[in-house]
Structures are given as structure tokens and as C-alpha cells.
Design an enzyme around this catalytic site. Structure first.
Site, PDB file in Angstrom:
ATOM      1  N   HIS A  75       0.827  -1.209   0.000  1.00  0.00           N
ATOM      2  CA  HIS A  75       0.000   0.000   0.000  1.00  0.00           C
ATOM      3  C   HIS A  75       0.863   1.262   0.000  1.00  0.00           C
ATOM      4  O   HIS A  75       1.873   1.327   0.666  1.00  0.00           O
ATOM      5  CB  HIS A  75      -0.909   0.026   1.231  1.00  0.00           C
ATOM      6  CG  HIS A  75      -2.084  -0.897   1.113  1.00  0.00           C
ATOM      7  ND1 HIS A  75      -3.173  -0.826   1.951  1.00  0.00           N
ATOM      8  CD2 HIS A  75      -2.350  -1.899   0.246  1.00  0.00           C
ATOM      9  CE1 HIS A  75      -4.060  -1.754   1.600  1.00  0.00           C
ATOM     10  NE2 HIS A  75      -3.564  -2.427   0.581  1.00  0.00           N
ATOM     11  N   TYR A 204      -8.618   4.940   8.682  1.00  0.00           N
ATOM     12  CA  TYR A 204      -8.703   5.243  10.117  1.00  0.00           C
ATOM     13  C   TYR A 204      -9.752   6.325  10.281  1.00  0.00           C
ATOM     14  O   TYR A 204      -9.629   7.397   9.697  1.00  0.00           O
ATOM     15  CB  TYR A 204      -7.365   5.757  10.637  1.00  0.00           C
ATOM     16  CG  TYR A 204      -6.308   4.686  10.751  1.00  0.00           C
ATOM     17  CD1 TYR A 204      -6.125   3.989  11.935  1.00  0.00           C
ATOM     18  CD2 TYR A 204      -5.485   4.371   9.675  1.00  0.00           C
ATOM     19  CE1 TYR A 204      -5.151   3.008  12.058  1.00  0.00           C
ATOM     20  CE2 TYR A 204      -4.508   3.385   9.777  1.00  0.00           C
ATOM     21  CZ  TYR A 204      -4.350   2.710  10.981  1.00  0.00           C
ATOM     22  OH  TYR A 204      -3.385   1.744  11.086  1.00  0.00           O
ATOM     23  N   PRO A 296      -3.194  -0.553  19.323  1.00  0.00           N
ATOM     24  CA  PRO A 296      -2.984  -0.942  17.918  1.00  0.00           C
ATOM     25  C   PRO A 296      -3.206   0.168  16.880  1.00  0.00           C
ATOM     26  O   PRO A 296      -2.980  -0.056  15.695  1.00  0.00           O
ATOM     27  CB  PRO A 296      -4.007  -2.067  17.721  1.00  0.00           C
ATOM     28  CG  PRO A 296      -5.041  -1.837  18.756  1.00  0.00           C
ATOM     29  CD  PRO A 296      -4.351  -1.204  19.919  1.00  0.00           C
ATOM     30  N   LYS A 300       1.829  -0.663  15.253  1.00  0.00           N
ATOM     31  CA  LYS A 300       3.251  -0.774  15.575  1.00  0.00           C
ATOM     32  C   LYS A 300       3.644  -2.041  16.336  1.00  0.00           C
ATOM     33  O   LYS A 300       4.833  -2.355  16.420  1.00  0.00           O
ATOM     34  CB  LYS A 300       3.690   0.443  16.410  1.00  0.00           C
ATOM     35  CG  LYS A 300       3.720   1.744  15.624  1.00  0.00           C
ATOM     36  CD  LYS A 300       4.791   1.703  14.551  1.00  0.00           C
ATOM     37  CE  LYS A 300       4.686   2.828  13.560  1.00  0.00           C
ATOM     38  NZ  LYS A 300       4.598   2.410  12.170  1.00  0.00           N
ATOM     39  N   TYR A 387       4.370   6.314  10.278  1.00  0.00           N
ATOM     40  CA  TYR A 387       3.496   5.174   9.969  1.00  0.00           C
ATOM     41  C   TYR A 387       4.234   4.147   9.118  1.00  0.00           C
ATOM     42  O   TYR A 387       4.151   2.942   9.338  1.00  0.00           O
ATOM     43  CB  TYR A 387       2.235   5.668   9.249  1.00  0.00           C
ATOM     44  CG  TYR A 387       1.172   4.592   9.175  1.00  0.00           C
ATOM     45  CD1 TYR A 387       0.335   4.342  10.258  1.00  0.00           C
ATOM     46  CD2 TYR A 387       1.036   3.792   8.033  1.00  0.00           C
ATOM     47  CE1 TYR A 387      -0.608   3.339  10.222  1.00  0.00           C
ATOM     48  CE2 TYR A 387       0.096   2.784   7.988  1.00  0.00           C
ATOM     49  CZ  TYR A 387      -0.727   2.562   9.078  1.00  0.00           C
ATOM     50  OH  TYR A 387      -1.654   1.556   9.048  1.00  0.00           O
TER      51      TYR A 387
END
Ligand code: APR
Ligand code: PHB
Length: 393
Positions: A75, A204, A296, A300, A387
């Protein structure tokens, strides 16, 4: 009591213990992996699914990346969704082309188990470590309750890769151990559904009802999460209620409904941040969840565990093959610096995306953070870099 001798006794066949075993084995260092649960249990346990750029490379360099590269989904971005509008964070553009790989943790575990068994290296399931001894003497040892009864493994070093409910961190004297902990006032209800993901990238989402996350495992499997109150149980969430709430939180004008399908796995997980220090005591080294837990939201947990192993492997190799103790001596400090960065990022993501049901000041701050994350190039660059590759940067 039966006795075995090895160089490194590894407690736990999660991603951390198994990757350490794989790296040691490739370098000709002997180890045994001891796992309290059965093989089927560890291979089926549904967990995280996002692998950072540098951690995907680490798996590949360790000879464990073949299927991940073939079947994992690469991605280039993620979406932040709030007020029912989506904003894309262009991960690759903001990080010199880096990507994340969506590949389930239990697939990583399966690959590593296959490699270890194919190499004929010792891996014992249904074998619980019940005591850890001699950490400050010439030799350490662990006592194991295995399928054929109790036995002892003597070793040069013990790797405590036994997760957050393991025994390793309890072997560090209380007077030396510091535990930093935060519990969040919400949990995640996670489902795995046989439904074609209605998204190409992870979403998200912050909604006034709570958090939601749209993730996936394959072109036919969706992985979705809802933020729920910590005292809620699965019985309170029928399939219909789960889908309705996902639709409410995730809806946008372009995508008013998400694809539904049979739910094949579900669980509720509490959200915690934990750091245990030091990560070394004498001949014992902690790696992964045994030393730290992150909520979560930043994806990570597994990355942090595997990054510890990269440091631990190099330290053990230097000691065992060259007698050089510099890296084992700096292991804890080296890891903790990175662990706290991951804690900070996970806390930032968590707090920005989970609305408070009581505190409207907090909600105002969250919205300001979100707007900044999607409108300021500087803020989105920091988010993207953390990220995509926090553990190798
Ligand atoms: N003896 C032997 N094995 C043990 C013992 C014991 N006394 N105690 C625990 N274990 C095993 C557990 O059964 C588990 O399989 O140790 C393993 C630890 O594995 P994980 O929990 O997967 O931990 P880790 O390898 O550090 O991976 C961290 O897991 O929870 C997720 O988000 C987290 O993605 C992260 C990853
Ligand atoms: C998952 O796919 O399970 C997943 C993805 C991103 C997260 C957490 C879990 O932040």
C-alpha cells in the site's frame, strides 16, 4: 530432570521468538524455541496486519519474506476519515517512495515455523517455561514443562519473547524493574469477514460515536474494528449491530455502505500502553510484547517486536561469535529509545481518533489535530514517515 544444552533459549513462538530463532539458525548459532501453546493455536491467532517498510526488508533479509512479497498487499497510502469525509495521507510520496505491506501476523508466524521445521531446528510446542534461573551466573537455565514432563535447558542467554502475559519480565528483580503503563477508556471490537474490501487502502476513522478502522487481509477478506466502551462484551454486539455501526461511522457520500459478508472471527481487545525497563537483566533479554505494549492504532506492535529482534540478534552474535559485549550492554538503551518513539506515535494516533464521551474539550483538541494532520504538509509528513517506517528510521 532431563537436561538439554544450547546457546540461546528462546521463550515464545510469536513473531519475535521465531524471527530470532531464524536469524540465529542462519548464522549457525544454536537455539531452542519453547512455546506454551500448540502449533495450531499460534498459527490461527488473528492479530495485526501491517508491516513497515524496513521490517518487510528485515523479514526478507532473514530469508522469511518470500510468501509475504508474493501474497502481501503493498500500500502507498492510508485514509484519515472524520466528519464522514476522507482525506488521503500519501505515505509513499511523503517518505521517498516507501510502502507498507498488509500481511497477517499469523502468516508471518506460519512462514517462520515452516522455515524452522524445514531447517530441523528445535521448536517445541505445548512446552511452558515455568522458571528462569542463573541469570547472573556463568550459565543460565530455564525449566520447561513439556509434553513428556519436566526438563531443563541450560544456555548462555535467555531471550524472553513470551508476550505480555509471559514469565520473562517477572525474572527481573522488582527493585530494578520499572513499569510505565496507561490504560485507555475504550477497547477495539475486531472482526474478520468474508467480504470483498470496499477500499484499496486502510481507513482510520473518527466519528462522534467512536473510532472505526477498515483494514483487509486479501481481495476477499475484510478486517474491521470498532472502538467500544471497555466494559462491552461480544454478546452485546450482534452481527446486525456491528454492520450498522460500521456503516454509520465509516459512511461517506461516495461510499454510503460497506460490503458485508459472514463474520468468521471476532474479539474484543483492551487498549494499553506499557513499557518495561530495563529490557536486559544479566543473561536475560526481553523482546517484543514481553517488554512493551502499544495500542494498535499506529499498527506498531509486530513491527516493534521484530525491530527488537534485529538489535538482539546482532548483539548476541557479536557476543557469541566474537566475545564482543558492547552491543549486549547497550541493548536495552538502544531499544528503549525507539520503543518510546513508537509509544508516542501510537498514543498520538489513538488519542486523535477516539472521541471522548465525556470531555468536549478533548474532542475539540482531537479535531484540531486531525485537521492539522491533513492540511499541513509538515504534519502529514511526520505522520506518514512514522506510519511507514518508524522502526528503521
Ligand atoms: N512459556 C512458553 N511460551 C510462552 C510462555 C511461557 N511461560 N508465556 C507466553 N508464551 C508464548 C505465548 O503463548 C505466545 O505464543 O509466547 C508467545 C508470545 O508471542 P506474542 O504474544 O505474539 O508476542 P511477540 O512475539 O512479542 O509479538 C508481538 O503480538 O500481541 C501482538 O500486537 C502484538 O503484534 C504484536 C506481536
Ligand atoms: C489490521 O489489519 O489488523 C490492523 C491494521 C491497522 C492497525 C491495526 C490493525 O492500526
Amino acid at each position: 530432570m532431563r537436561e538439554l544444552r544450547t546457546q540461546v533459549a528462546i521463550i515464545g513462538a510469536g513473531p519475535a521468538g521465531l524471527l530470532l530463532g531464524q536469524m540465529l539458525q542462519r548464522d549457525g548459532i544454536e537455539s531452542i524455541v519453547l512455546e506454551r501453546r500448540g502449533r495450531e493455536y499460534v498459527e490461527k491467532r488473528v492479530r495485526a496486519g501491517v508491516i513497515e517498510y524496513g521490517i518487510a526488508n528485515l523479514l526478507e533479509e532473514a530469508g522469511a519474506g518470500e510468501r509475504m512479497r508474493r501474497e502481501g498487499l503493498e500500500h502507498h497510502g492510508v485514509e484519515l476519515r472524520f466528519n464522514n469525509v476522507s482525506h488521503r495521507i500519501a505515505l509513499s510520496e511523503l517518505s521517498e517512495g516507501k510502502t507498507i505491506t498488509v500481511y497477517g501476523q499469523q502468516e508471518v508466524v506460519k512462514d517462520l515455523i515452516d522455515l524452522r521445521l524445514a531447517a530441523g531446528a528445535p521448536l517445541q510446542f505445548d512446552s511452558e517455561v515455568t522458571a528462569i534461573e542463573g541469570l547472573q551466573s556463568q550459565r543460565a537455565s530455564v525449566v520447561v514443562n513439556g509434553v513428556e514432563g519436566e526438563f531443563r535447558v541450560t544456555c548462555d542467554f535467555v531471550a524472553g519473547c513470551d508476550g505480555s502475559f509471559g514469565v520473562a519480565n517477572t525474572a527481573i528483580p522488582k527493585s530494578l524493574l520499572r513499569r510505565h503503563e496507561r490504560t485507555y477508556p475504550f477497547s477495539w471490537l475486531g472482526i474478520l469477514a468474508e467480504a470483498a474490501p470496499a477500499t484499496d487502502e486502510l481507513i482510520y476513522c473518527r466519528h462522534e460515536n467512536g473510532f472505526a478502522l477498515y483494514s483487509l487481509r486479501s481481495p476477499t477478506l475484510s478486517r474491521l474494528y470498532l472502538g467500544v466502551r471497555p466494559d462491552e462484551t461480544l454478546e452485546q454486539w450482534s452481527d446486525g449491530r456491528i454492520w450498522d455501526e460500521l456503516n454509520t461511522r465509516l459512511a461517506t457520500e461516495e461510499m454510503p455502505e460497506i460490503s458485508q459478508g459472514p463474520i468468521i472471527e471476532r474479539s474484543i481487545t483492551a487498549m494499553r500502553s506499557v513499557v518495561v525497563e530495563p529490557m536486559r537483566f544479566g543473561r536475560l533479554f526481553l523482546a517484543g510484547d514481553a517488554a512493551h505494549i502499544v495500542p494498535p492504532t499506529g499498527a506498531k506492535g509486530m513491527n516493534l517486536a521484530l525491530a527488537d529482534v534485529r538489535v538482539l540478534f546482532q548483539a548476541l552474535r557479536a557476543q557469541l561469535t566474537e566475545g564482543d559485549s558492547q552491543l549486549i550492554d547497550s541493548y536495552s538503551a538502544t531499544c528503549l529509545e525507539r520503543v518510546w518513539r513508537a509509544e508516542e506515535f501510537s498514543n498520538y494516533m489513538t488519542q486523535m481518533l477516539h472521541p471522548s464521551y465525556e470531555d468536549d474539550f478533548e474532542n475539540g483538541v482531537q479535531m484540531a489535530r486531525l485537521r492539522q494532520a491533513v492540511t499541513s504538509k509538515e504534519a502529514s509528513t511526520v505522520l506518514a514517515r512514522n506510519y511507514v517506517d518508524l522502526n528503521s528510521a
